[in-house]
Design a protein around this motif. Structure first.
Motif, PDB file in Angstrom:
ATOM      1  N   SER A 148      65.330  87.361  11.631  1.00  0.00           N
ATOM      2  CA  SER A 148      64.140  88.216  11.577  1.00  0.00           C
ATOM      3  C   SER A 148      64.240  89.282  12.650  1.00  0.00           C
ATOM      4  N   ASN A 149      63.258  90.171  12.670  1.00  0.00           N
ATOM      5  CA  ASN A 149      63.247  91.241  13.656  1.00  0.00           C
ATOM      6  C   ASN A 149      61.823  91.582  14.081  1.00  0.00           C
ATOM      7  N   THR A 150      61.741  92.286  15.205  1.00  0.00           N
ATOM      8  CA  THR A 150      60.451  92.831  15.614  1.00  0.00           C
ATOM      9  C   THR A 150      60.199  94.155  14.893  1.00  0.00           C
ATOM     10  N   TRP A 151      58.936  94.542  14.843  1.00  0.00           N
ATOM     11  CA  TRP A 151      58.561  95.852  14.309  1.00  0.00           C
ATOM     12  C   TRP A 151      57.238  96.244  14.942  1.00  0.00           C
ATOM     13  N   ARG A 152      56.984  97.469  15.193  1.00  0.00           N
ATOM     14  CA  ARG A 152      57.790  98.662  15.202  1.00  0.00           C
ATOM     15  C   ARG A 152      58.829  98.611  16.312  1.00  0.00           C
TER      16      ARG A 152
END
Length: 275
Positions: free
Chosen positions: A145-149
């Motif tokens: 997974s990733n962070t956003w923004r």
């Protein structure tokens, strides 16, 4: 020019003395950046600025920098002319390209990778179908997974005595980025030396809008090396873009933070120095 950046240049110029011959003449050191620049505007933005930045660093510190989007150049003959290979975004997909890169690294070649070059997710357009690269070489396995923004983060130096971390403070600010987490626990891999991780002062990291895109706790390595190879991976390489306003304007630069830039320069000299 900032005081920090001036100090970076002075310190790194001293390191340059390690890459000269006994006659005090620069050696023919060449680095090659491979890129695709087709998959995401944020990655394309990074590739363009990275090619300019590495070219500038080459002129400043005495190495030659070339770049190519022809992955067929990833062959034994072509690679023999380069001391350092850089993957700016994607990875090679053709079996013969992968085999040539593996041979290059096992024979003492040097590699620097950024952000999307480690991405693998099954199923996706970039499945995990290269075990040596994702599990043995990088050690990370699949993307989770990733962070956003894309946001800045405070990084914590985990291995202070490593050359890539030379003369960096215990914590420093990284440029805005989309931060990844991985399938494998890198801290349990004896071949992996984690050089920097997200500092807890960064939490919450990300702004959403989805809650799973905001990290509130956890251990997230973002810079590491595999001690079996001459390599460094950086999770950085995703600029902030104005997607919501539909202008696609660049809102950040990966090379905007002096201490992060120093880390990149340290890595160049650590990878390029004679061994």
């Amino acid at each position: 020019m900032s005081k920090i950046l001036r100090s970076v240049i002075v310190i790194t110029c001293c390191c340059y003395a390690t890459i000269v011959t006994a006659q005090n003449q620069p050696t023919a050191i060449k680095a090659i950046g491979f890129y695709t620049a087709k998959n995401d505007l944020a990655h394309i933005s990074f590739v363009h600025e990275a090619n300019k930045w590495f070219s500038q660093m080459g002129k400043m510190y005495g190495f030659e920098y070339d770049s190519t989007n022809n992955w067929n150049n990833l062959n034994t003959t072509f690679l023999s002319g380069y001391k350092l290979v850089i993957f700016l975004d994607t990875r090679p997909d053709a079996p013969e390209q992968r085999a040539a890169f593996e041979t290059y690294m096992k024979n003492g070649g040097a590699w620097m990778g950024f952000h999307f070059s480690a991405f693998a997710l099954t199923p996706s357009a970039f499945p995990q179908n290269w075990d040596w690269y994702h599990n043995e070489f990088l050690g990370s396995g699949e993307y989770v997974s990733n962070t956003w923004r894309p946001t800045k983060a405070i990084l914590r130096v985990e291995t202070k005595k490593h050359g890539v971390m030379k003369d960096l403070p215990a914590t420093f600010t990284a440029a805005p980025n989309e931060w990844y987490r991985w399938q494998n626990d890198l801290s349990k891999n004896p071949s992996i030396k984690i050089l920097a991780a997200i500092d807890s002062s960064s939490f919450p990291l990300g702004t959403g809008p989805k809650q799973n895109e905001i990290w509130h706790s956890g251990y997230y390595p973002v810079v590491w090396t595999n001690t079996k190879y001459r390599m460094v991976y950086f999770n950085m390489g995703h600029n902030d873009m104005d997607y919501e306003g539909h202008t696609n304007k660049e809102l950040s630069s990966t090379f905007s933070e002096p201490y992060q830039n120093k880390m990149f320069i340290n890595a160049l000299f650590w990878l390029l120095k004679p061994r």
